[in-house]
Scaffold this motif. Structure first.
Motif, PDB file in Angstrom:
ATOM      1  N   SER A 174       0.769  -1.201   0.071  1.00 42.52           N
ATOM      2  CA  SER A 174       0.078   0.039  -0.114  1.00 42.52           C
ATOM      3  C   SER A 174       0.949   1.331   0.016  1.00 42.52           C
ATOM      4  CB  SER A 174      -0.958  -0.016   1.116  1.00 42.52           C
ATOM      5  OG  SER A 174      -0.224   0.072   2.441  1.00 42.52           O
ATOM      6  N   TRP A 175       2.093   1.289   0.655  1.00 43.78           N
ATOM      7  CA  TRP A 175       3.075   2.262   0.608  1.00 43.78           C
ATOM      8  C   TRP A 175       3.357   2.534  -1.012  1.00 43.78           C
ATOM      9  CZ3 TRP A 175       4.429   6.119   3.809  1.00 43.78           C
ATOM     10  CH2 TRP A 175       4.151   5.817   5.229  1.00 43.78           C
ATOM     11  N   PHE A 176       4.056   1.402  -1.550  1.00 41.12           N
ATOM     12  CA  PHE A 176       4.269   1.435  -2.874  1.00 41.12           C
ATOM     13  C   PHE A 176       3.205   1.907  -3.839  1.00 41.12           C
ATOM     14  CE2 PHE A 176       4.270  -0.832  -7.004  1.00 41.12           C
ATOM     15  CZ  PHE A 176       5.524  -0.371  -7.659  1.00 41.12           C
ATOM     16  N   PHE A 177       2.092   1.558  -3.782  1.00 40.03           N
ATOM     17  CA  PHE A 177       0.895   2.139  -4.639  1.00 40.03           C
ATOM     18  C   PHE A 177       0.766   3.663  -4.340  1.00 40.03           C
ATOM     19  CE2 PHE A 177       0.285  -2.566  -5.508  1.00 40.03           C
ATOM     20  CZ  PHE A 177       0.471  -2.383  -6.775  1.00 40.03           C
ATOM     21  N   ALA A 178       0.849   3.867  -3.124  1.00 40.02           N
ATOM     22  CA  ALA A 178       0.405   5.422  -2.841  1.00 40.02           C
ATOM     23  C   ALA A 178       1.605   6.382  -3.342  1.00 40.02           C
ATOM     24  CB  ALA A 178       0.792   5.469  -1.053  1.00 40.02           C
ATOM     25  N   GLU A 179       2.892   5.828  -3.192  1.00 41.37           N
ATOM     26  CA  GLU A 179       4.022   6.635  -3.775  1.00 41.37           C
ATOM     27  C   GLU A 179       3.988   6.689  -5.331  1.00 41.37           C
ATOM     28  OE1 GLU A 179       8.693   7.484  -2.758  1.00 41.37           O
ATOM     29  OE2 GLU A 179       7.487   5.635  -1.755  1.00 41.37           O
ATOM     30  N   THR A 180       3.856   5.503  -6.182  1.00 39.30           N
ATOM     31  CA  THR A 180       3.924   5.306  -7.577  1.00 39.30           C
ATOM     32  C   THR A 180       2.694   5.418  -8.357  1.00 39.30           C
ATOM     33  OG1 THR A 180       3.641   2.814  -7.461  1.00 39.30           O
ATOM     34  CG2 THR A 180       5.817   3.823  -7.093  1.00 39.30           C
ATOM     35  N   GLN A 181       1.430   5.423  -7.700  1.00 39.76           N
ATOM     36  CA  GLN A 181      -0.050   5.430  -8.383  1.00 39.76           C
ATOM     37  C   GLN A 181      -0.651   6.504  -7.920  1.00 39.76           C
ATOM     38  OE1 GLN A 181      -0.088   4.248 -11.275  1.00 39.76           O
ATOM     39  NE2 GLN A 181       1.805   2.667 -11.407  1.00 39.76           N
ATOM     40  N   SER A 182       0.037   7.617  -7.371  1.00 40.49           N
ATOM     41  CA  SER A 182      -1.107   8.585  -6.666  1.00 40.49           C
ATOM     42  C   SER A 182      -2.228   9.089  -7.260  1.00 40.49           C
ATOM     43  CB  SER A 182      -0.335   9.849  -6.153  1.00 40.49           C
ATOM     44  OG  SER A 182       0.519  10.407  -7.225  1.00 40.49           O
ATOM     45  N   SER A 183      -2.209   8.894  -8.654  1.00 40.61           N
ATOM     46  CA  SER A 183      -3.263   9.516  -9.554  1.00 40.61           C
ATOM     47  C   SER A 183      -4.489   8.782  -9.588  1.00 40.61           C
ATOM     48  CB  SER A 183      -2.776   9.868 -11.070  1.00 40.61           C
ATOM     49  OG  SER A 183      -2.282   8.769 -11.550  1.00 40.61           O
ATOM     50  N   LEU A 184      -4.098   7.525  -9.174  1.00 35.78           N
ATOM     51  CA  LEU A 184      -5.212   6.519  -9.243  1.00 35.78           C
ATOM     52  C   LEU A 184      -5.888   6.201  -7.697  1.00 35.78           C
ATOM     53  CD1 LEU A 184      -6.706   4.345 -10.856  1.00 35.78           C
ATOM     54  CD2 LEU A 184      -4.905   2.878 -10.405  1.00 35.78           C
TER      55      LEU A 184
END
Length: 273
Positions: A174-184
């Motif tokens: 969840s950290w990873f996606f927060a940082e890399t997919q913040s537009s989603l």
């Protein structure tokens, strides 16, 4: 030498043509029919298969074949609500021990944490299986993003309310996606996680709000280290709420459910308001 008459040649050609056109009549019944190759699997095939799933209220465990021919097993939990003009938040809930080898039912561990934790906001929950790989891998990045795209296209999802949630390795995801997919994603809720948010001691800015829950007695991921990373990221401008769960360790995810309920309330009142 005797001459072959033209009529004999004609008869011979007719017999040859007859045998060619009726080859199946004389085919050995023990030999299977040839397999027709329809070509490589396409994203349209994946979309059609997802669209054909009949998701009902409650838990739905399904398997989808991706364009590479590999299996994605995942759980979809549909809330008991009227979906008429009522698109729901979407929670991607990632399980822990993601790299502990392939665990066919790892994605089904939602009953004691994700389901009751998010119950009050009635979201659609998708819990994918990591297939024995960490969540920040190329394969799982592709899986999660594809499942979100499919959910947006074929389920009553509010695309402005997509949340990354996970426990342990799932929290790192969840950290990873927060940082890399913040537009989603609109927010992330990592629990019992271990994600270094610093480069050379300087905290990185995470573009979306994050609600972090960590056990006071977590021996696997010491709380002091996680606290330091969170503080460094906050100093760089990140919007991070950090909650320490008194007395909790790393190996009791079900006991974090009350903290997840508070995090769900945070989504409604602080992120989506």
């Amino acid at each position: 030498m005797r001459n072959i008459k033209p009529i004999s040649i004609c008869l011979l050609l007719i017999l040859i043509l007859f045998n060619c056109n009726n080859e199946s009549v004389f085919q050995d019944p023990n030999i299977p029919d040839p397999v027709v190759d329809d070509g490589p699997r396409t994203y349209a095939d994946v979309q059609e298969d997802f669209d054909n799933f009949e998701f009902t209220t409650g838990v739905n465990d399904v398997t989808l074949i991706n364009i590479d021919g590999d299996e994605w097993s995942f759980r979809v939990i549909m809330p008991d609500v009227d979906f008429t003009n009522n698109d729901r938040p979407l929670v991607i809930s990632m399980h822990g021990c993601a790299s502990c080898g392939i665990q066919p039912t790892a994605h089904q561990s939602t009953a004691c944490l994700a389901e009751p934790g998010f119950e009050a906001i009635a979201p659609i929950i998708i819990s994918p299986n990591s297939n024995g790989k960490l969540w920040p891998t190329v394969e799982n990045n592709d899986q999660v993003l594809t499942l979100i795209d499919l959910a947006i296209d074929y389920l009553p999802v509010d695309s402005e309310k997509i949340v990354a949630h996970g426990y342990s390795d799932g929290g790192n995801g969840s950290w990873f996606f927060a940082e890399t997919q913040s537009s989603l994603f609109s927010a992330a809720i990592p629990m019992a996680s271990h994600w270094n948010t610093t480069n050379s001691g300087v905290g990185r800015l995470i573009p979306i709000p994050i609600y972090v829950v960590h056990g006071e007695n977590d021996a696997t991921f010491p709380v002091q280290e996680v606290q330091g990373w969170v503080d460094a990221s906050v100093t760089s401008g990140s919007d991070i709420t950090f909650v320490i769960a008194p007395g909790l360790t790393h190996t009791e995810p079900c006991n974090y459910v009350d903290y997840l309920k508070v995090a769900a309330d945070w989504l409604v009142n602080s992120v989506w308001n």
